[in-house]
Design an enzyme around this catalytic site. Sequence first.
Site, PDB file in Angstrom:
ATOM      1  CD  GLU A 123      -2.852   1.222   2.368  1.00 20.80           C
ATOM      2  OE1 GLU A 123      -3.945   1.801   2.252  1.00 20.80           O
ATOM      3  OE2 GLU A 123      -2.459   0.716   3.438  1.00 20.80           O
ATOM      4  CB  ALA A 134      -1.664   7.409   7.985  1.00 24.04           C
ATOM      5  CG  HIS A 135       0.448   6.157   2.882  1.00 23.69           C
ATOM      6  ND1 HIS A 135       1.073   4.970   2.538  1.00 23.69           N
ATOM      7  CD2 HIS A 135      -0.820   5.822   3.226  1.00 23.69           C
ATOM      8  CE1 HIS A 135       0.210   3.971   2.667  1.00 23.69           C
ATOM      9  NE2 HIS A 135      -0.943   4.459   3.077  1.00 23.69           N
ATOM     10  CG  ASP A 242     -13.210   1.147  12.255  1.00 23.85           C
ATOM     11  OD1 ASP A 242     -14.062   1.693  11.515  1.00 23.85           O
ATOM     12  OD2 ASP A 242     -12.047   1.576  12.384  1.00 23.85           O
ATOM     13  N   GLY A 243     -16.865   1.218  12.767  1.00 21.75           N
ATOM     14  CA  GLY A 243     -17.676   2.302  13.303  1.00 21.75           C
ATOM     15  C   GLY A 243     -17.001   3.656  13.259  1.00 21.75           C
ATOM     16  CG  HIS A 245     -11.737   3.521   8.876  1.00 22.90           C
ATOM     17  ND1 HIS A 245     -11.276   3.110  10.114  1.00 22.90           N
ATOM     18  CD2 HIS A 245     -10.641   3.947   8.186  1.00 22.90           C
ATOM     19  CE1 HIS A 245      -9.969   3.269  10.158  1.00 22.90           C
ATOM     20  NE2 HIS A 245      -9.558   3.778   9.010  1.00 22.90           N
ATOM     21  CG  ASP A 268      -6.095   0.187   6.874  1.00 25.29           C
ATOM     22  OD1 ASP A 268      -4.918  -0.149   6.637  1.00 25.29           O
ATOM     23  OD2 ASP A 268      -6.497   1.353   6.725  1.00 25.29           O
ATOM     24  CB  ALA A 303      -2.773   6.582  11.352  1.00 22.24           C
TER      25      ALA A 303
END
Length: 381
Positions: A123, A134-135, A242-243, A245, A268, A303
């Site tokens: 990724e 977050a890159h 996850d609630g 994202h 992720d 992130a």
Amino acid sequence: MAPSKVLAGARVVLPAGTVDDGRVIVDGTRIADTAPPQAEVVDVSGHWVVPGFVDIHNHGGGGASFAGGTAEDILKGVHTHRLHGTTTVVASAVTGDLDFLARHAGVLAELAQQGDIAGIHFEGPFISPCRKGAHDEQLLRDPDPAEVRKLVDAAHGHAKMVTLATELPGGLDSVRLLAEHGVIAAVGHTDATYEQTLQAIDAGATVATHLFNAMPPLGHRSPGPITALLEDERITVELINDGTHLHPAALQLAFHHAGAARVAFITDAMDAAGFGDGRYLLGPMEVEVADGVARLVEGGSIAGSTLTLDRAFKRAVTVDGLPVEDVVAAISANPARLLGMADRVGSLEPGKDADLVVLDDAFDLVGVMRRGEWVVDPQLG
């Protein structure tokens, strides 16, 4: 070799549907269709038995990183996710110096050769600075096919997926290169238009990296990549349930338009998954995890996640109201198919690896088996 077992009395989710008062026969490392006379009977009445989870996008867990850790670190992260039902995991790298990524791919490739991980997902660094998440922007680069090929070669046959901003120079040629080498080309961290995304799909892209996240939002005059990725039957869409994202309505939208057969739940996850709040590194970027949500220290971008797939499963059923069979498809069968591993994992069928998860009637995890051995022993008798 572990003794043969018969898991009896559970609601067993099979490819054809759920069987009440069903049973799963485990002979050695595989699922069998007949039980040896000496088989141990495990009473799992009142529980669910589902296939082991398959995660195609995961950066680490248990305080350990897949993106830059040692082999020992990576195995620690793999074990953490196994404790939460993920019996098959692809290790995801993040944007870094190209030479470092190539060297680290060698470490990951050895673990893939040993069967500890199912392969490697790159990724970055071939993603859009407009949607970098977050890159590290300083390390991003256009997807030059020669450089993409360098990473694929460094994985020694274990590269499974590369996430690309396919609208960048070299993007479409890189998609074609990946397709020719049997590597999944995933559209993600992209600023592409609707039309540009269609071109990427026609070139051979087959996955949407964490749909909705790190791409332009859906607009009524500029439908963008989300619309193109949802409407095309060649695309499987990753979702992080996850609630944080995704709003539940966005998840429902994806399931409605793509259908359960084209959804893959992913974590992720980063190092904090299964570990706790605190300061971490995601590649070269410093991350603060508070109340289970990971954000960059500088800028505050999300992130990755601290998600584990057992939580994603429970949320999908109890909060989102999805049928259990659809969740099993999204969390096991579909990702197994994408990886080309459906002959071994992803469903409870004779001849496949004895990878399974036992859930109670509230969909909390109580048991995990991988290749016939209990990773989490349900101790149900």
